[in-house]
Design an enzyme around this catalytic site. Structure first.
Site, PDB file in Angstrom:
ATOM      1  N   ASN A 125     -15.129   1.654 -22.840  1.00 54.83           N
ATOM      2  CA  ASN A 125     -14.114   0.615 -22.488  1.00 54.83           C
ATOM      3  C   ASN A 125     -13.404   0.288 -23.624  1.00 54.83           C
ATOM      4  O   ASN A 125     -13.999  -0.230 -24.566  1.00 54.83           O
ATOM      5  CB  ASN A 125     -14.725  -0.620 -21.533  1.00 54.83           C
ATOM      6  CG  ASN A 125     -13.447  -1.591 -20.738  1.00 54.83           C
ATOM      7  OD1 ASN A 125     -12.623  -1.708 -21.382  1.00 54.83           O
ATOM      8  ND2 ASN A 125     -13.753  -1.424 -19.311  1.00 54.83           N
ATOM      9  N   CYS A 162      -7.861   2.908  12.294  1.00 57.48           N
ATOM     10  CA  CYS A 162      -7.527   2.336  13.485  1.00 57.48           C
ATOM     11  C   CYS A 162      -8.575   1.251  13.669  1.00 57.48           C
ATOM     12  O   CYS A 162      -9.508   1.081  13.659  1.00 57.48           O
ATOM     13  CB  CYS A 162      -7.646   3.301  14.628  1.00 57.48           C
ATOM     14  SG  CYS A 162      -7.073   2.691  16.276  1.00 57.48           S
ATOM     15  N   ASN A 192     -12.641   2.912  -7.315  1.00 58.10           N
ATOM     16  CA  ASN A 192     -11.025   3.490  -7.340  1.00 58.10           C
ATOM     17  C   ASN A 192     -10.860   3.941  -6.077  1.00 58.10           C
ATOM     18  O   ASN A 192     -11.722   4.555  -5.320  1.00 58.10           O
ATOM     19  CB  ASN A 192     -10.661   4.493  -8.433  1.00 58.10           C
ATOM     20  CG  ASN A 192     -10.536   3.741  -9.888  1.00 58.10           C
ATOM     21  OD1 ASN A 192     -10.657   2.721  -9.753  1.00 58.10           O
ATOM     22  ND2 ASN A 192     -10.676   4.810 -10.720  1.00 58.10           N
ATOM     23  N   HIS A 201     -14.974   1.310  -2.450  1.00 60.27           N
ATOM     24  CA  HIS A 201     -14.156   0.444  -1.941  1.00 60.27           C
ATOM     25  C   HIS A 201     -12.947   1.170  -0.742  1.00 60.27           C
ATOM     26  O   HIS A 201     -11.909   0.676  -0.839  1.00 60.27           O
ATOM     27  CB  HIS A 201     -13.110  -0.392  -3.094  1.00 60.27           C
ATOM     28  CG  HIS A 201     -13.824  -1.109  -3.805  1.00 60.27           C
ATOM     29  ND1 HIS A 201     -13.734  -1.815  -5.371  1.00 60.27           N
ATOM     30  CD2 HIS A 201     -15.073  -1.786  -3.652  1.00 60.27           C
ATOM     31  CE1 HIS A 201     -14.625  -2.460  -5.731  1.00 60.27           C
ATOM     32  NE2 HIS A 201     -15.334  -2.579  -4.705  1.00 60.27           N
ATOM     33  N   TYR A 215       1.020  -1.236  -0.015  1.00 53.22           N
ATOM     34  CA  TYR A 215      -0.223   0.143  -0.014  1.00 53.22           C
ATOM     35  C   TYR A 215       0.979   1.299  -0.102  1.00 53.22           C
ATOM     36  O   TYR A 215       0.730   2.353  -0.548  1.00 53.22           O
ATOM     37  CB  TYR A 215      -1.104   0.084   1.006  1.00 53.22           C
ATOM     38  CG  TYR A 215      -2.150  -0.785   1.037  1.00 53.22           C
ATOM     39  CD1 TYR A 215      -3.267  -0.045  -0.100  1.00 53.22           C
ATOM     40  CD2 TYR A 215      -2.477  -2.028   1.175  1.00 53.22           C
ATOM     41  CE1 TYR A 215      -4.274  -1.033  -0.286  1.00 53.22           C
ATOM     42  CE2 TYR A 215      -3.435  -2.951   0.810  1.00 53.22           C
ATOM     43  CZ  TYR A 215      -4.464  -2.334   0.118  1.00 53.22           C
ATOM     44  OH  TYR A 215      -5.585  -3.009  -0.313  1.00 53.22           O
ATOM     45  N   THR A 253     -14.309  -0.075 -15.991  1.00 51.03           N
ATOM     46  CA  THR A 253     -14.357  -1.274 -15.145  1.00 51.03           C
ATOM     47  C   THR A 253     -14.709  -2.799 -15.974  1.00 51.03           C
ATOM     48  O   THR A 253     -15.753  -2.848 -16.726  1.00 51.03           O
ATOM     49  CB  THR A 253     -15.481  -1.117 -14.292  1.00 51.03           C
ATOM     50  OG1 THR A 253     -15.448  -2.258 -13.424  1.00 51.03           O
ATOM     51  CG2 THR A 253     -16.712  -0.703 -14.706  1.00 51.03           C
ATOM     52  N   SER A 254     -14.000  -3.641 -15.480  1.00 51.96           N
ATOM     53  CA  SER A 254     -14.139  -4.867 -16.348  1.00 51.96           C
ATOM     54  C   SER A 254     -15.726  -5.726 -15.697  1.00 51.96           C
ATOM     55  O   SER A 254     -15.910  -6.462 -16.419  1.00 51.96           O
ATOM     56  CB  SER A 254     -13.194  -5.937 -15.715  1.00 51.96           C
ATOM     57  OG  SER A 254     -12.967  -5.964 -14.480  1.00 51.96           O
ATOM     58  N   ALA A 306     -10.622   6.183 -21.699  1.00 56.28           N
ATOM     59  CA  ALA A 306     -11.491   6.939 -20.960  1.00 56.28           C
ATOM     60  C   ALA A 306     -11.701   8.386 -21.327  1.00 56.28           C
ATOM     61  O   ALA A 306     -12.799   8.890 -21.786  1.00 56.28           O
ATOM     62  CB  ALA A 306     -11.413   6.844 -19.462  1.00 56.28           C
TER      63      ALA A 306
END
Ligand code: NAD
Ligand code: ZN
Length: 233
Positions: A205, A120, A95, A112, A61, A180-181, A223
Site C-alpha cells: 500500500n 432479482c 472489489n 462484496h 451503478y 485496502t485501507s 500494487a
C-alpha cells in the site's frame, strides 16, 4: 527469485481492495475521485439509499459498470493470476469489478459481490448486466424488480464466502494484503486471524494503514510495482 517470504510460503491467502484496481483507472472510494454528483459512496451504497431512490442508485451503478467494462486488468491482477499457478493461493477480494477474473484468477472469493450482475428481489436470479443497460433493469427470468448484486454498507456478508475467507486466512502461512485501507471490516480481522495463527503478513500500500504495525513486511508502493518487487519479475 521471489522474496524469501514468498519462496517459503506453502499456502497464501490474499486480500485485495480498491487500491489494486486504481492503476486500471477505477477510483477508490476514499481517494480524491470518490465523489459522484456530490454524493459520497456511503450515501449511495446502502439499502436505505436504494429504498429512497432506486433510480439514482442504479444510475450510479450503471456509470460504474461502464467504467469497469472499459477498464483492463493491470499487472498486479496478472501477477496474482500467475502466482496462483505456482502456489496454493486463495484470493479474497473486496472489489466488485471482476478484474481478477478477467486477469485469469480462478480461486476468487468476492466478499462484496459484484457489479456485473443484478439480483432479482423476487426470485433471486442473477442477470448479467451489459454496457449502457437501461435502468432499473428487470429480472430476465420473472420480470421482477432487481438490485445490484453487491453487499452494501450495513449489510451482512454472504455467509459461505465469508466462511471460506476465514478458513483461507486461518490456514495460510502467508497473508498478502494489497490496496485496502482496512477500514471496512472484515479486512482487518482477516489479517489479524492469520497473524494470530502464526502466519507472516505482507502489506502492499502506498500509505500506512491500520494493519501496517502487524505486518512483517510493508511495501510502500502501488500494487503493480510492489508485487513486481516481491515476485522479482
Ligand atoms: P478504500 O478506498 O478504503 O482504500 C483504498 C486503499 O488503496 C487505500 O489504503 C490506498 O492507500 C490504497 N491505494 C491507492 N492507490 C493504490 C495503488 N496504486 N496500489 C495499491 N494500493 C493503493 O478501499 P477498500 O479498503 O477496498 O474499501 C472500500 C470498499 O469499496 C470495498 O469494500 C469495495 O467493495 C468498494 N469499492 C470497490 C472498487 C472496485 O471494485 N474496484 C472500487 C471502489 C470501492
Ligand atoms: Zn426474478
Amino acid at each position: 527469485m521471489a522474496h524469501p517470504l514468498i519462496e517459503q510460503a506453502k499456502r497464501i491467502a490474499v486480500l485485495s481492495g480498491a487500491g489494486i484496481s486504481a492503476e486500471s483507472g477505477i477510483a477508490t472510494f476514499r481517494g480524491k475521485d470518490g465523489l459522484w454528483k456530490n454524493y459520497r459512496p456511503e450515501e449511495l451504497a446502502t439499502p436505505q439509499a436504494f429504498d429512497r431512490n432506486p433510480e439514482l442508485v442504479w444510475e450510479w451503478y450503471a456509470m460504474r459498470l461502464n467504467i469497469v467494462l472499459s477498464a483492463k486488468p493491470n499487472q498486479a491482477h496478472y501477477l496474482l493470476a500467475n502466482l496462483e499457478k505456482e502456489k496454493d493461493l486463495t484470493l479474497v477480494t473486496q472489489n466488485v469489478d471482476r478484474l481478477h477474473h478477467r486477469a485469469g484468477s480462478a480461486n476468487v472469493l468476492e466478499l462484496h459481490g459484484n457489479i456485473s450482475h443484478s439480483r432479482c428481489l423476487q426470485c433471486g436470479h442473477l442477470s448479467l448486466l451489459e454496457k449502457d443497460f437501461s435502468y432499473p433493469p428487470l429480472c430476465k427470468v420473472c420480470g421482477g424488480r432487481t438490485r445490484p448484486n453487491v453487499v452494501w454498507f450495513g449489510e451482512t456478508l454472504p455467509i459461505s464466502v465469508f466462511q471460506k475467507s476465514i478458513q483461507a486466512f486461518e490456514s495460510c502461512d502467508l497473508a498478502l494484503i494489497i490496496g485496502t485501507s482496512a477500514v471496512v471490516e472484515p479486512a482487518a480481522s482477516l489479517a489479524r486471524l492469520a497473524k494470530n495463527k502464526g502466519a507472516k503478513v505482507i502489506e502492499i500500500n502506498p500509505q500506512t494503514t491500520s494493519l501496517s504495525h502487524l505486518s512483517d513486511l510493508s511495501i510502500r508502493a502501488g500494487a503493480a510495482k510492489g508485487l513486481q518487487e516481491l515476485l522479482n519479475n
